[in-house]
Motif scaffolding. Structure first.
Motif, PDB file in Angstrom:
ATOM      1  N   GLU A 105      -3.752   6.663   7.625  1.00 55.62           N
ATOM      2  CA  GLU A 105      -3.298   6.044   6.379  1.00 55.62           C
ATOM      3  C   GLU A 105      -2.122   5.101   6.627  1.00 55.62           C
ATOM      4  O   GLU A 105      -2.082   3.984   6.091  1.00 55.62           O
ATOM      5  CB  GLU A 105      -2.883   7.121   5.375  1.00 55.62           C
ATOM      6  CG  GLU A 105      -4.029   7.935   4.811  1.00 55.62           C
ATOM      7  CD  GLU A 105      -3.562   9.045   3.898  1.00 55.62           C
ATOM      8  OE1 GLU A 105      -4.395   9.549   3.136  1.00 55.62           O
ATOM      9  OE2 GLU A 105      -2.370   9.404   3.925  1.00 55.62           O
ATOM     10  N   THR A 106      -1.165   5.552   7.425  1.00 58.05           N
ATOM     11  CA  THR A 106       0.012   4.731   7.697  1.00 58.05           C
ATOM     12  C   THR A 106      -0.363   3.479   8.474  1.00 58.05           C
ATOM     13  O   THR A 106       0.114   2.375   8.176  1.00 58.05           O
ATOM     14  CB  THR A 106       1.060   5.545   8.471  1.00 58.05           C
ATOM     15  OG1 THR A 106       1.483   6.645   7.658  1.00 58.05           O
ATOM     16  CG2 THR A 106       2.270   4.693   8.818  1.00 58.05           C
ATOM     17  N   ILE A 107      -1.207   3.629   9.482  1.00 57.63           N
ATOM     18  CA  ILE A 107      -1.615   2.479  10.289  1.00 57.63           C
ATOM     19  C   ILE A 107      -2.379   1.471   9.437  1.00 57.63           C
ATOM     20  O   ILE A 107      -2.177   0.247   9.568  1.00 57.63           O
ATOM     21  CB  ILE A 107      -2.448   2.966  11.498  1.00 57.63           C
ATOM     22  CG1 ILE A 107      -1.535   3.697  12.482  1.00 57.63           C
ATOM     23  CG2 ILE A 107      -3.151   1.794  12.179  1.00 57.63           C
ATOM     24  CD1 ILE A 107      -2.269   4.430  13.587  1.00 57.63           C
ATOM     25  N   THR A 112      -1.060  -2.329   8.704  1.00 54.71           N
ATOM     26  CA  THR A 112      -1.931  -3.486   8.948  1.00 54.71           C
ATOM     27  C   THR A 112      -1.961  -4.393   7.728  1.00 54.71           C
ATOM     28  O   THR A 112      -1.857  -5.626   7.843  1.00 54.71           O
ATOM     29  CB  THR A 112      -3.349  -3.016   9.307  1.00 54.71           C
ATOM     30  OG1 THR A 112      -3.320  -2.349  10.580  1.00 54.71           O
ATOM     31  CG2 THR A 112      -4.306  -4.198   9.383  1.00 54.71           C
ATOM     32  N   GLU A 113      -2.078  -3.790   6.542  1.00 54.70           N
ATOM     33  CA  GLU A 113      -2.110  -4.572   5.300  1.00 54.70           C
ATOM     34  C   GLU A 113      -0.804  -5.341   5.090  1.00 54.70           C
ATOM     35  O   GLU A 113      -0.816  -6.517   4.711  1.00 54.70           O
ATOM     36  CB  GLU A 113      -2.334  -3.643   4.111  1.00 54.70           C
ATOM     37  CG  GLU A 113      -3.708  -2.995   4.055  1.00 54.70           C
ATOM     38  CD  GLU A 113      -3.798  -1.950   2.957  1.00 54.70           C
ATOM     39  OE1 GLU A 113      -2.777  -1.709   2.280  1.00 54.70           O
ATOM     40  OE2 GLU A 113      -4.890  -1.365   2.777  1.00 54.70           O
ATOM     41  N   LEU A 114       0.310  -4.682   5.324  1.00 54.18           N
ATOM     42  CA  LEU A 114       1.612  -5.279   5.000  1.00 54.18           C
ATOM     43  C   LEU A 114       2.086  -6.283   6.044  1.00 54.18           C
ATOM     44  O   LEU A 114       2.760  -7.261   5.703  1.00 54.18           O
ATOM     45  CB  LEU A 114       2.658  -4.176   4.828  1.00 54.18           C
ATOM     46  CG  LEU A 114       2.496  -3.281   3.601  1.00 54.18           C
ATOM     47  CD1 LEU A 114       3.404  -2.069   3.679  1.00 54.18           C
ATOM     48  CD2 LEU A 114       2.787  -4.073   2.324  1.00 54.18           C
ATOM     49  N   THR A 115       1.764  -6.038   7.304  1.00 50.93           N
ATOM     50  CA  THR A 115       2.267  -6.921   8.363  1.00 50.93           C
ATOM     51  C   THR A 115       1.285  -8.029   8.723  1.00 50.93           C
ATOM     52  O   THR A 115       1.688  -9.055   9.302  1.00 50.93           O
ATOM     53  CB  THR A 115       2.569  -6.125   9.646  1.00 50.93           C
ATOM     54  OG1 THR A 115       1.351  -5.547  10.165  1.00 50.93           O
ATOM     55  CG2 THR A 115       3.587  -5.029   9.365  1.00 50.93           C
ATOM     56  N   GLY A 116       0.005  -7.818   8.443  1.00 53.55           N
ATOM     57  CA  GLY A 116      -1.004  -8.779   8.873  1.00 53.55           C
ATOM     58  C   GLY A 116      -1.376  -8.617  10.334  1.00 53.55           C
ATOM     59  O   GLY A 116      -2.168  -9.405  10.858  1.00 53.55           O
ATOM     60  N   VAL A 117      -0.833  -7.579  10.986  1.00 53.17           N
ATOM     61  CA  VAL A 117      -1.161  -7.303  12.392  1.00 53.17           C
ATOM     62  C   VAL A 117      -2.323  -6.305  12.414  1.00 53.17           C
ATOM     63  O   VAL A 117      -2.214  -5.200  11.868  1.00 53.17           O
ATOM     64  CB  VAL A 117       0.038  -6.712  13.148  1.00 53.17           C
ATOM     65  CG1 VAL A 117      -0.348  -6.377  14.584  1.00 53.17           C
ATOM     66  CG2 VAL A 117       1.213  -7.681  13.123  1.00 53.17           C
ATOM     67  N   THR A 151      10.984  -2.254   1.852  1.00 49.81           N
ATOM     68  CA  THR A 151       9.697  -1.759   1.378  1.00 49.81           C
ATOM     69  C   THR A 151       9.349  -0.516   2.167  1.00 49.81           C
ATOM     70  O   THR A 151       9.273  -0.560   3.402  1.00 49.81           O
ATOM     71  CB  THR A 151       8.591  -2.819   1.572  1.00 49.81           C
ATOM     72  OG1 THR A 151       8.916  -3.974   0.799  1.00 49.81           O
ATOM     73  CG2 THR A 151       7.240  -2.276   1.134  1.00 49.81           C
ATOM     74  N   ALA A 152       9.163   0.606   1.472  1.00 46.59           N
ATOM     75  CA  ALA A 152       8.926   1.877   2.152  1.00 46.59           C
ATOM     76  C   ALA A 152       7.451   2.210   2.212  1.00 46.59           C
ATOM     77  O   ALA A 152       6.682   1.922   1.289  1.00 46.59           O
ATOM     78  CB  ALA A 152       9.683   2.995   1.455  1.00 46.59           C
ATOM     79  N   VAL A 153       7.068   2.833   3.310  1.00 51.89           N
ATOM     80  CA  VAL A 153       5.719   3.366   3.501  1.00 51.89           C
ATOM     81  C   VAL A 153       5.876   4.865   3.720  1.00 51.89           C
ATOM     82  O   VAL A 153       6.464   5.291   4.724  1.00 51.89           O
ATOM     83  CB  VAL A 153       5.009   2.725   4.706  1.00 51.89           C
ATOM     84  CG1 VAL A 153       3.661   3.399   4.951  1.00 51.89           C
ATOM     85  CG2 VAL A 153       4.842   1.227   4.488  1.00 51.89           C
ATOM     86  N   ARG A 154       5.388   5.664   2.788  1.00 56.47           N
ATOM     87  CA  ARG A 154       5.464   7.120   2.925  1.00 56.47           C
ATOM     88  C   ARG A 154       4.376   7.584   3.888  1.00 56.47           C
ATOM     89  O   ARG A 154       3.184   7.414   3.625  1.00 56.47           O
ATOM     90  CB  ARG A 154       5.296   7.774   1.546  1.00 56.47           C
ATOM     91  CG  ARG A 154       5.289   9.306   1.574  1.00 56.47           C
ATOM     92  CD  ARG A 154       6.659   9.865   1.535  1.00 56.47           C
ATOM     93  NE  ARG A 154       6.620  11.328   1.548  1.00 56.47           N
ATOM     94  CZ  ARG A 154       6.494  12.097   0.459  1.00 56.47           C
ATOM     95  NH1 ARG A 154       6.395  11.524  -0.746  1.00 56.47           N
ATOM     96  NH2 ARG A 154       6.495  13.405   0.561  1.00 56.47           N
ATOM     97  N   HIS A 155       4.796   8.165   4.990  1.00 58.61           N
ATOM     98  CA  HIS A 155       3.840   8.616   6.005  1.00 58.61           C
ATOM     99  C   HIS A 155       3.301   9.989   5.658  1.00 58.61           C
ATOM    100  O   HIS A 155       4.056  10.931   5.420  1.00 58.61           O
ATOM    101  CB  HIS A 155       4.533   8.677   7.373  1.00 58.61           C
ATOM    102  CG  HIS A 155       3.670   9.273   8.452  1.00 58.61           C
ATOM    103  ND1 HIS A 155       2.712   8.550   9.119  1.00 58.61           N
ATOM    104  CD2 HIS A 155       3.628  10.527   8.967  1.00 58.61           C
ATOM    105  CE1 HIS A 155       2.117   9.330  10.008  1.00 58.61           C
ATOM    106  NE2 HIS A 155       2.654  10.537   9.934  1.00 58.61           N
ATOM    107  N   ARG A 156       1.977  10.092   5.648  1.00 56.01           N
ATOM    108  CA  ARG A 156       1.314  11.382   5.475  1.00 56.01           C
ATOM    109  C   ARG A 156       0.373  11.657   6.645  1.00 56.01           C
ATOM    110  O   ARG A 156       0.405  12.733   7.223  1.00 56.01           O
ATOM    111  CB  ARG A 156       0.570  11.427   4.138  1.00 56.01           C
ATOM    112  CG  ARG A 156       1.519  11.450   2.931  1.00 56.01           C
ATOM    113  CD  ARG A 156       0.765  11.531   1.626  1.00 56.01           C
ATOM    114  NE  ARG A 156       1.651  11.680   0.478  1.00 56.01           N
ATOM    115  CZ  ARG A 156       2.233  10.679  -0.161  1.00 56.01           C
ATOM    116  NH1 ARG A 156       2.036   9.424   0.267  1.00 56.01           N
ATOM    117  NH2 ARG A 156       3.026  10.900  -1.192  1.00 56.01           N
TER     118      ARG A 156
END
Length: 210
Positions: free
Chosen positions: A192-194, A198-203, A183-188
């Motif tokens: 936004e990335t953080i 947080t949403e994807l990892t639950g951390v 699953t990719a997260v495009r960093h801009r």
């Protein structure tokens, strides 16, 4: 996958854990009296320039060889130290570096998957602090977006690609990760990335103190 289901988060280096690479390249071009987009345009318009970069990334072309040929393409009189000069404006992005620390502390595996211009310019002590595995293109003879480099990172962490998040600022590299099941997260931007991590990892990633 639901939050908390991922086992590992893989990160690009330049442009994700640092300030934007293209900003540094533009600053270098301006210092040399060139159009700020000269380097970007050269890669877009000259297939041989991109081929030389791929050779540098996989260790088939030495840094000195690349500097000589790429410097000539840019019209520089003295290409010595070109790589250092091009990257001189790139600085650590503290908020992203700290986010990696927090993810690793939380129990998630972390990895670096980086297309290198030079293997000598990484802070190896910092990489050891941040990552459970480090995959640098010139050291493994593969580059993003080749599928093998993503699979190697997952294998080293003893996880399946589908259990991995991958963060990169380039679309083609994100596409390469997704092609092997990550699953990719495009960093801009860092915020936004953080937020997305947080949403994807639950951390619950906390901002660093000012």
């Amino acid at each position: 996958m639901p939050p908390g289901a991922y086992a590992a988060v893989l990160f690009d280096f330049g442009g994700v854990l640092t300030t934007p690479v293209w900003d540094s390249f533009s600053a270098f071009c301006r210092s040399e009296g060139l159009d700020p987009d000269s380097i970007k345009n050269l890669f877009r318009s000259d297939p041989e320039a991109l081929k030389e970069l791929r050779g540098l990334e996989t260790g088939e072309v030495s840094e000195s060889e690349f500097e000589a040929t790429f410097g000539r393409r840019l019209g520089l009189k003295n290409p010595e130290g070109l790589i250092d000069s091009m990257f001189a404006g790139m600085k650590p992005l503290d908020s992203m570096v700290d986010a990696v620390r927090q993810l690793r502390t939380s129990g998630l595996l972390t990895g670096l998957v980086s297309n290198s211009w030079s293997t000598n310019h990484y802070d190896r002590n910092l990489l050891a602090e941040l990552f459970d595995t480090v995959v640098i293109s010139a050291e493994v003879g593969m580059h993003k977006p080749q599928p093998g480099i993503y699979r190697l990172a997952a294998e080293r962490l003893d996880v399946e690609p589908a259990e991995c998040l991958f963060v990169d600022d380039l679309k083609e590299n994100c596409d390469g990760a997704e092609a092997v099941g990550m699953t990719a997260v495009r960093h801009r931007t860092a915020p936004e990335t953080i937020e997305r991590l947080t949403e994807l990892t639950g951390v619950e990633l906390q901002p660093i103190a000012p």
